[in-house]
Design a protein around this motif. Structure first.
Motif, PDB file in Angstrom:
ATOM      1  N   TYR A 322     -65.393  70.193  27.122  1.00 19.47           N
ATOM      2  CA  TYR A 322     -66.539  70.005  26.227  1.00 19.47           C
ATOM      3  C   TYR A 322     -67.077  68.586  26.371  1.00 19.47           C
ATOM      4  CZ  TYR A 322     -64.931  74.296  24.027  1.00 19.47           C
ATOM      5  OH  TYR A 322     -64.550  75.591  23.798  1.00 19.47           O
ATOM      6  N   ARG A 323     -68.377  68.470  26.187  1.00 20.57           N
ATOM      7  CA  ARG A 323     -69.033  67.156  26.214  1.00 20.57           C
ATOM      8  C   ARG A 323     -69.634  66.899  24.842  1.00 20.57           C
ATOM      9  NH1 ARG A 323     -72.217  66.604  31.345  1.00 20.57           N
ATOM     10  NH2 ARG A 323     -70.148  65.954  32.070  1.00 20.57           N
ATOM     11  N   SER A 324     -69.271  65.803  24.221  1.00 25.70           N
ATOM     12  CA  SER A 324     -69.751  65.478  22.877  1.00 25.70           C
ATOM     13  C   SER A 324     -71.181  64.967  22.934  1.00 25.70           C
ATOM     14  CB  SER A 324     -68.844  64.421  22.238  1.00 25.70           C
ATOM     15  OG  SER A 324     -68.997  63.178  22.901  1.00 25.70           O
ATOM     16  N   ASP A 325     -71.778  64.806  21.757  1.00 23.07           N
ATOM     17  CA  ASP A 325     -73.156  64.302  21.677  1.00 23.07           C
ATOM     18  C   ASP A 325     -73.269  62.887  22.236  1.00 23.07           C
ATOM     19  OD1 ASP A 325     -73.860  66.671  20.493  1.00 23.07           O
ATOM     20  OD2 ASP A 325     -73.661  65.911  18.443  1.00 23.07           O
ATOM     21  N   THR A 326     -72.157  62.151  22.210  1.00 19.88           N
ATOM     22  CA  THR A 326     -72.170  60.780  22.730  1.00 19.88           C
ATOM     23  C   THR A 326     -71.948  60.736  24.236  1.00 19.88           C
ATOM     24  OG1 THR A 326     -69.786  60.528  22.323  1.00 19.88           O
ATOM     25  CG2 THR A 326     -71.294  59.928  20.529  1.00 19.88           C
ATOM     26  N   GLY A 327     -71.700  61.901  24.835  1.00 25.09           N
ATOM     27  CA  GLY A 327     -71.483  61.943  26.277  1.00 25.09           C
ATOM     28  C   GLY A 327     -70.030  61.878  26.689  1.00 25.09           C
ATOM     29  N   ALA A 328     -69.110  61.784  25.718  1.00 23.82           N
ATOM     30  CA  ALA A 328     -67.681  61.729  26.043  1.00 23.82           C
ATOM     31  C   ALA A 328     -67.180  63.123  26.405  1.00 23.82           C
ATOM     32  CB  ALA A 328     -66.894  61.179  24.856  1.00 23.82           C
ATOM     33  N   ASP A 329     -66.374  63.197  27.461  1.00 24.16           N
ATOM     34  CA  ASP A 329     -65.853  64.471  27.940  1.00 24.16           C
ATOM     35  C   ASP A 329     -64.435  64.716  27.447  1.00 24.16           C
ATOM     36  OD1 ASP A 329     -68.186  64.841  29.283  1.00 24.16           O
ATOM     37  OD2 ASP A 329     -67.390  64.342  31.275  1.00 24.16           O
ATOM     38  N   THR A 330     -64.179  65.961  27.026  1.00 21.58           N
ATOM     39  CA  THR A 330     -62.829  66.411  26.708  1.00 21.58           C
ATOM     40  C   THR A 330     -62.462  67.488  27.719  1.00 21.58           C
ATOM     41  OG1 THR A 330     -63.136  65.981  24.352  1.00 21.58           O
ATOM     42  CG2 THR A 330     -61.325  67.447  24.970  1.00 21.58           C
ATOM     43  N   GLY A 355     -57.710  77.308  27.241  1.00 24.95           N
ATOM     44  CA  GLY A 355     -59.020  77.099  27.849  1.00 24.95           C
ATOM     45  C   GLY A 355     -59.669  78.332  28.448  1.00 24.95           C
ATOM     46  N   LYS A 356     -59.230  79.534  28.069  1.00 26.31           N
ATOM     47  CA  LYS A 356     -59.820  80.761  28.626  1.00 26.31           C
ATOM     48  C   LYS A 356     -61.318  80.837  28.310  1.00 26.31           C
ATOM     49  CE  LYS A 356     -57.228  83.652  26.370  1.00 26.31           C
ATOM     50  NZ  LYS A 356     -56.523  82.703  25.519  1.00 26.31           N
ATOM     51  N   SER A 357     -61.652  80.729  27.019  1.00 31.20           N
ATOM     52  CA  SER A 357     -63.054  80.841  26.621  1.00 31.20           C
ATOM     53  C   SER A 357     -63.885  79.691  27.175  1.00 31.20           C
ATOM     54  CB  SER A 357     -63.175  80.898  25.095  1.00 31.20           C
ATOM     55  OG  SER A 357     -62.615  82.097  24.590  1.00 31.20           O
ATOM     56  N   THR A 358     -63.298  78.496  27.255  1.00 28.90           N
ATOM     57  CA  THR A 358     -64.008  77.350  27.831  1.00 28.90           C
ATOM     58  C   THR A 358     -64.367  77.622  29.286  1.00 28.90           C
ATOM     59  OG1 THR A 358     -62.788  75.866  26.359  1.00 28.90           O
ATOM     60  CG2 THR A 358     -63.852  74.881  28.275  1.00 28.90           C
ATOM     61  N   LEU A 367     -71.721  76.178  28.842  1.00 31.48           N
ATOM     62  CA  LEU A 367     -71.190  74.820  28.785  1.00 31.48           C
ATOM     63  C   LEU A 367     -71.392  74.161  30.141  1.00 31.48           C
ATOM     64  CD1 LEU A 367     -67.746  75.282  26.924  1.00 31.48           C
ATOM     65  CD2 LEU A 367     -69.817  74.234  26.003  1.00 31.48           C
ATOM     66  N   PRO A 368     -71.573  72.832  30.171  1.00 32.45           N
ATOM     67  CA  PRO A 368     -71.752  72.152  31.464  1.00 32.45           C
ATOM     68  C   PRO A 368     -70.415  71.992  32.188  1.00 32.45           C
ATOM     69  CG  PRO A 368     -71.775  70.548  29.680  1.00 32.45           C
ATOM     70  CD  PRO A 368     -71.703  71.899  29.025  1.00 32.45           C
TER      71      PRO A 368
END
Length: 671
Positions: A322-330, A355-358, A367-368
């Motif tokens: 996931y990428r947050s609104d601030t651009g940080a990646d998890t 992480g199946k759904s991701t 999702l990017p």
């Protein structure tokens, strides 16, 4: 026991139960089945006391303790563990007794109250609650999170854990599997098998019913029929019953026709009038056998996808998260190098949170991609079924509005040619999915979960995809619709990637499985039974790792069903290191393990590269053998192929040895 004798129950003008009778014995595990709208939830409401019979007798032991899953969405900021503990009504009553006794100052009352508190299991209540939570998929770091910080699906899991925490003689579960992943479902099955009270469950998951129940109660046309056996046994007996009823109906119709012909022929003749009257009375006395009026089965098909790019998509060093609104990646899953071929039928497995759904959302472009490359085949068309239907539906729009918008979008994008855009054609298409008449103008937000799921399927089929990405498509589907989905998927000529907790669907559709685990994706060599055993082992390790050294045995024992039996005696706490020292020690252990694994992983990677090279050469040599070779060339290729086969066998053996060594080191570190 629970007894219904000639019970009639109405909901408004509709007769839900019509002089229905059945008996359920203590300790039985009963599956309640029937088509949607048949009255399953109304029967639950009767048993729970929310509805009352209009006539007949309904009795059950009033001293029984009832546990059920509350349907409201909790909005409290209470920690998750405390919220679940509050579900233990026996413990809550004992705590109230203690407070009252302490306020009165009565020593004898306090002694009795503290004894009751101990008998209610106050000493290990947190351990029991946390065992339930972790079994249902919660992480150790989430056990003290506020309830209102969880999403809707996770709050329903909290309500389920709260119901299981309650000591009970009768446990009633209405679709308990809807919000569960496969790992939590396997754990719940194990828990329910050990439950000692009476269980009554509504579910559309046939393998869940087969695993948990021994009695099936079928509700149909206002009648209750009891069958001894699980759901599969019920299906067999029901099919035989229908066959016999149809044969009896046919024989009776023949007899009626014969009698009627005699009456019509001779009733006007004086010499035969007496016999004709006798046959008229026989017809009047004859008990009518109802024809078998089975509901029209829902069925659909996926249209020919046309072009099938091969590979469908390729992943190289891909990273998912996931990428947050601030651009940080998890990042959740990384270093994925795989390809999806035309016609593959992949089941995506993995414990909750891996992480199946991701992964599926990223492939579906929802999702990017966080890193690496994802290359789509030319002409790839994706049909995506989101786990939450409203992710792709608009609550205020109607089914017809959804289809009109979809038709315009695909026309503008030039994705499909030849698709009809007339409103009547779209209405007809919706009719294939049981949206007819006024239903096409009904706001989606007012529809049931099953209707929303059918609308998503309708939209997917209309797009004529060649790659289907299905993330828990059966959550709100009844058994008939699940069966229709399985049939349609098996006839689909494209590629399927399926995430589901419905094992019957996975077994019938998927030829191979990928396992999302430990931040990566790899093929799973085994069947679903092997995977269930794997999930139970992972859950056990997770519980043991998350708890204190002194509490391991206690929490494992406390994970048993809460049916009122006395919990195991608590053991004294062992000394613990200060938190800072504990974290430092754990970090040192992780670093030591990484240092131990590093040379072996390097060796494994090198062997994998050798395997790929040898396999490529082997395929090339086999292809050459199919061509026109001279005798000398044939001998040379054959000699080289033999050497490659031997090298391949040796390399595979070496890879297995190093992989086993890595696994042994990881398992030893986990102990």
């Amino acid at each position: 026991m629970i007894t219904l004798r000639d019970v009639t129950l109405r909901r408004g003008t509709k007769v839900v139960l019509d002089r229905a009778s059945v008996t359920l014995n203590p300790g039985e595990k009963v599956g309640l089945v029937g088509r949607n709208g048949a009255g399953k939830s109304s029967l639950f409401a009767l048993l729970q006391g929310h509805l009352h019979e209009d006539s007949g007798d309904f009795t059950w032991p009033r001293q029984w303790r009832l546990a059920q899953v509350a349907q409201d969405m909790p909005e409290t900021d209470q920690p998750a563990t405390a919220f679940v503990i509050d579900g233990d009504t026996r413990l809550r009553d004992a705590q109230q007794q203690v407070r009252a006794a302490e306020a009165s100052g009565d020593g004898e009352a306090m002694a009795h109250a503290y004894t009751a508190l101990h008998d209610a299991g106050a000493h290990d209540a947190p351990a029991r609650a946390q065992a339930l939570l972790m079994g249902l998929g919660f992480q150790a770091s989430e056990l003290e999170r506020p309830v209102n910080s969880f999403s809707g699906g996770w709050r329903m899991r909290l309500q389920l854990a709260r119901a299981l925490m309650c000591p009970s003689d009768l446990l009633m579960l209405d679709e308990p599997t809807n919000h569960l992943d496969l790992d939590a479902l396997v754990w719940l099955e194990s828990w329910l098998k050990r439950y000692e009270g009476t269980l009554l469950v509504i579910s559309h998951d046939r393998e869940f019913l087969d695993a948990v129940t021994q009695v099936t109660l079928h509700i149909d046309n206002g009648k209750l029929t009891r069958y001894g056996g699980n759901y599969s046994r019920f299906e067999d007996m029901r099919a035989e019953q229908i066959r016999q009823q149809q044969a009896a109906f046919a024989r009776q119709q023949d007899k009626i026709a014969h009698l009627q012909r005699f009456i019509d022929r001779f009733k006007a003749k004086a010499t035969k009038a007496k016999q004709a009257q006798s046959r008229i009375k026989a017809l009047e006395r004859m008990e009518s056998i109802a024809p078998v009026l089975t509901d029209a089965d829902f069925s659909f098909t996926f249209d020919d996808p046309g072009q099938l790019p091969n590979p469908m998509l390729s992943l190289r060093e891909a990273r998912f998260g996931y990428r947050s609104d601030t651009g940080a990646d998890t990042v959740i899953v990384q270093n994925v190098t795989r390809s999806v071929q035309a016609g593959q039928r992949l089941g995506i497995l993995g414990a909750n949170g891996q992480g199946k759904s991701t992964f599926v959302k990223t492939v579906a472009r929802a999702l990017p991609l966080l890193g690496g490359t994802l290359t789509e085949g030319k002409g790839l068309r994706i049909g995506y079924f989101a786990q939450q239907e409203l992710d792709v539906l608009r609550p205020d729009d109607t089914p017809l509005a959804h289809m009109i918008r979809l038709a315009r979008e695909t026309e503008a994008a030039g994705a499909l040619t030849g698709q009809a855009l007339r409103e009547q054609d779209l209405r007809n298409f919706l009719g294939r999915f049981q949206f007819s008449g006024d239903m096409v103008q009904q706001p989606v937000g007012t529809m049931s979960g099953g209707e929303k799921a059918r609308l998503v399927l309708c939209m997917i089929v209309w797009q004529r995809p060649n790659l289907l990405l299905l993330d828990e498509p059966t959550n709100h589907l009844d058994l008939a619709t699940r069966e229709a989905l399985a049939v349609a998927l098996n006839a689909f000529e494209g590629t399927v990637m399926l995430v589901s907790h419905d094992r019957a669907l996975l077994r019938s559709v998927c030829d191979e499985f990928w396992l999302v685990s430990h931040g990566g994706i790899a093929p799973f060599d085994g069947d679903l039974d092997d995977y269930q055993r794997y999930l139970l082992d992972v859950a056990k390790q997770k519980r043991e790792t998350a708890q204190e050294p002194s509490g391991a045995g206690r929490q494992a024992e406390s994970a048993r069903p809460a049916n009122g039996s006395t919990p195991a005696t608590a053991q004294p706490d062992a000394p613990r290191l200060p938190p800072g020292e504990q974290r430092k020690l754990e970090a040192q252990r992780r670093q030591q393990l990484a240092d131990q694994l590093k040379p072996h992983k390097k060796r494994r990677d090198a062997l994998e590269q050798q395997l790929e090279a040898l396999q490529a050469e082997q395929a090339e040599l086999h292809a050459r053998l199919q061509g026109n070779l001279t005798q000398a060339e044939l001998a040379q290729v054959g000699k080289r192929l033999k050497a490659v086969d031997e090298a391949l066998a040796e390399t595979e053996e070496a890879w297995l040895e190093v992989a086993a060594l890595i696994e042994d080191l990881q398992n030893a570190a986990a102990l």
